[in-house]
Motif scaffolding. Sequence first.
Motif, PDB file in Angstrom:
ATOM      1  N   ILE A   1      59.576  32.650  27.530  1.00 16.87           N
ATOM      2  CA  ILE A   1      58.148  32.874  27.741  1.00 16.87           C
ATOM      3  C   ILE A   1      57.630  33.808  26.657  1.00 16.87           C
ATOM      4  O   ILE A   1      57.906  35.006  26.662  1.00 16.87           O
ATOM      5  CB  ILE A   1      57.863  33.470  29.126  1.00 16.87           C
ATOM      6  N   SER A   2      56.883  33.246  25.731  1.00 19.28           N
ATOM      7  CA  SER A   2      56.258  34.029  24.676  1.00 19.28           C
ATOM      8  C   SER A   2      54.824  34.347  25.115  1.00 19.28           C
ATOM      9  O   SER A   2      54.596  34.659  26.285  1.00 19.28           O
ATOM     10  CB  SER A   2      56.296  33.249  23.361  1.00 19.28           C
ATOM     11  N   SER A   3      53.863  34.269  24.225  1.00 14.73           N
ATOM     12  CA  SER A   3      52.482  34.599  24.581  1.00 14.73           C
ATOM     13  C   SER A   3      51.521  33.953  23.592  1.00 14.73           C
ATOM     14  O   SER A   3      51.788  33.925  22.384  1.00 14.73           O
ATOM     15  CB  SER A   3      52.279  36.117  24.567  1.00 14.73           C
ATOM     16  N   ALA A   4      50.398  33.457  24.113  1.00 15.10           N
ATOM     17  CA  ALA A   4      49.363  32.919  23.232  1.00 15.10           C
ATOM     18  C   ALA A   4      48.697  34.019  22.417  1.00 15.10           C
ATOM     19  O   ALA A   4      48.016  33.729  21.427  1.00 15.10           O
ATOM     20  CB  ALA A   4      48.315  32.160  24.054  1.00 15.10           C
ATOM     21  N   SER A   5      48.906  35.278  22.800  1.00 16.50           N
ATOM     22  CA  SER A   5      48.366  36.380  21.990  1.00 16.50           C
ATOM     23  C   SER A   5      49.087  36.497  20.652  1.00 16.50           C
ATOM     24  O   SER A   5      48.649  37.247  19.773  1.00 16.50           O
ATOM     25  CB  SER A   5      48.477  37.702  22.754  1.00 16.50           C
ATOM     26  N   ALA A   6      50.198  35.765  20.498  1.00 15.44           N
ATOM     27  CA  ALA A   6      50.924  35.798  19.223  1.00 15.44           C
ATOM     28  C   ALA A   6      50.206  35.030  18.122  1.00 15.44           C
ATOM     29  O   ALA A   6      50.541  35.194  16.938  1.00 15.44           O
ATOM     30  CB  ALA A   6      52.325  35.214  19.419  1.00 15.44           C
ATOM     31  N   TYR A   7      49.234  34.196  18.475  1.00 16.49           N
ATOM     32  CA  TYR A   7      48.506  33.446  17.446  1.00 16.49           C
ATOM     33  C   TYR A   7      47.666  34.385  16.577  1.00 16.49           C
ATOM     34  O   TYR A   7      47.197  35.430  17.033  1.00 16.49           O
ATOM     35  CB  TYR A   7      47.599  32.409  18.094  1.00 16.49           C
ATOM     36  N   LEU A   8      47.454  33.960  15.335  1.00 18.52           N
ATOM     37  CA  LEU A   8      46.710  34.756  14.361  1.00 18.52           C
ATOM     38  C   LEU A   8      45.348  35.167  14.903  1.00 18.52           C
ATOM     39  O   LEU A   8      44.603  34.351  15.435  1.00 18.52           O
ATOM     40  CB  LEU A   8      46.522  33.936  13.075  1.00 18.52           C
ATOM     41  N   LYS A   9      45.018  36.452  14.761  1.00 17.57           N
ATOM     42  CA  LYS A   9      43.721  36.988  15.165  1.00 17.57           C
ATOM     43  C   LYS A   9      43.051  37.649  13.964  1.00 17.57           C
ATOM     44  O   LYS A   9      43.640  38.536  13.352  1.00 17.57           O
ATOM     45  CB  LYS A   9      43.881  38.014  16.287  1.00 17.57           C
ATOM     46  N   PRO A  10      41.811  37.245  13.611  1.00 16.59           N
ATOM     47  CA  PRO A  10      41.124  36.066  14.148  1.00 16.59           C
ATOM     48  C   PRO A  10      41.734  34.796  13.573  1.00 16.59           C
ATOM     49  O   PRO A  10      42.197  34.785  12.423  1.00 16.59           O
ATOM     50  CB  PRO A  10      39.687  36.256  13.699  1.00 16.59           C
ATOM     51  N   ALA A  11      41.749  33.733  14.378  1.00 13.22           N
ATOM     52  CA  ALA A  11      42.329  32.471  13.935  1.00 13.22           C
ATOM     53  C   ALA A  11      41.414  31.786  12.925  1.00 13.22           C
ATOM     54  O   ALA A  11      40.206  32.015  12.904  1.00 13.22           O
ATOM     55  CB  ALA A  11      42.557  31.559  15.141  1.00 13.22           C
ATOM     56  N   ALA A  12      42.016  30.940  12.100  1.00 13.38           N
ATOM     57  CA  ALA A  12      41.220  30.194  11.124  1.00 13.38           C
ATOM     58  C   ALA A  12      40.284  29.212  11.824  1.00 13.38           C
ATOM     59  O   ALA A  12      39.225  28.867  11.308  1.00 13.38           O
ATOM     60  CB  ALA A  12      42.144  29.447  10.159  1.00 13.38           C
ATOM     61  N   SER A  13      40.699  28.746  13.007  1.00 13.86           N
ATOM     62  CA  SER A  13      39.879  27.854  13.817  1.00 13.86           C
ATOM     63  C   SER A  13      39.936  28.322  15.256  1.00 13.86           C
ATOM     64  O   SER A  13      40.976  28.798  15.723  1.00 13.86           O
ATOM     65  CB  SER A  13      40.382  26.405  13.721  1.00 13.86           C
ATOM     66  N   TYR A  14      38.815  28.171  15.984  1.00 19.30           N
ATOM     67  CA  TYR A  14      38.819  28.584  17.382  1.00 19.30           C
ATOM     68  C   TYR A  14      39.642  27.636  18.249  1.00 19.30           C
ATOM     69  O   TYR A  14      40.031  27.990  19.364  1.00 19.30           O
ATOM     70  CB  TYR A  14      37.385  28.676  17.919  1.00 19.30           C
ATOM     71  N   VAL A  15      39.936  26.430  17.740  1.00 17.60           N
ATOM     72  CA  VAL A  15      40.789  25.491  18.465  1.00 17.60           C
ATOM     73  C   VAL A  15      42.242  25.820  18.151  1.00 17.60           C
ATOM     74  O   VAL A  15      42.673  25.763  16.994  1.00 17.60           O
ATOM     75  CB  VAL A  15      40.476  24.027  18.097  1.00 17.60           C
TER      76      VAL A  15
END
Length: 340
Positions: free
Chosen positions: A97-111
């Motif tokens: 179980i990881s986390s969606a908070s690991a995605y780049l912030k701010p992301a290049a795309s909101y999708v």
Amino acid sequence: MKGLFIGGTGTISMAIVRQLAETPGWDVWLLNRGNRAADVPAGVHTITADINDEQAVADKLRDHTFDTVCEFIGFTQDQVERDWRLFRGKTRQYIYISSASAYLKPAASYVITEGTTLANPYWEYSRNKIACEDFLMKKHREEGFPVTIVRPSHTYDERSIPVAVHGKNGSWQVIRRIMEGKPVIIPGDGSSLWTLTFNTDFARGFIGLMGNRHAIGEAFQITGDETLTWDQIHQTIADALDKTLVPYHVSTDFLAEAGKPYGYDFTGGLIGDKSVSVVFDNRKLKRAVPAMRTDVPFHIGVRKALDYILSHPECQREDPEFDAWCDRVIAALEKAKSEI
């Protein structure tokens, strides 16, 4: 099939354990310290141990092998390295179980898809999750360790109401402020997008990945399909309480600075996560788990939670320090406005 849950009694994992215990063909085991034994469904086996005591756990697992091992309480790389030592050769699948908070912030795309870059300069928790993922995928590439990565976003159950800003005792004090007609702090202008997932919906997607050969070596995000603004989220809570919401919008940067002297990490929790608009693309999960759907939209989930919380005093954890902090922040901003 035999599944082991490390932890197994938390917000996310308990819903999975309860559903899996009623699913024909599964033999369900938990490995934990037995702190919530009364909540464990009938027929579920418990191995009582502290996962951090590696040798003691290894001794207790000596005669066991599993089809799936699910890690819910691994937060740092040394913890998943321990799991790799314990379970290599003893399981056909290891779900982390990881986390969606690991995605780049701010992301290049909101999708957001599973291919979105992993990088979060604002939150150590997220960087640790990324390091865990990197280690496990390296072991998969080098020696075939059968890992599956799962990235939840904001998953909740009947014991807690999701809110944007809360203190150390959780969301009850925010609910109290709504009930008392006091202003409620909402980051930014309240229009950033957020996704909330009730834990029973999350469980459906997760169980579909257990024992699923197509999940080995892959990452999946599991979230609901409903996207709301933070204003809409708080308004839905107020509607369920039959109260009038008094929103008070505050810059996220200001909240991050104002929280520091009081031990509130709004830099990680807001700038590194909640304040960034995201919409999750769940097509990869639905290809692997065709039965995946979400049945509990927030206006229903929040009522389930409020019914439980208002009838269980132990969930009503007062937080006068946070309440006073909110009043102090609002008073300071109102004073600044009057002086412009």
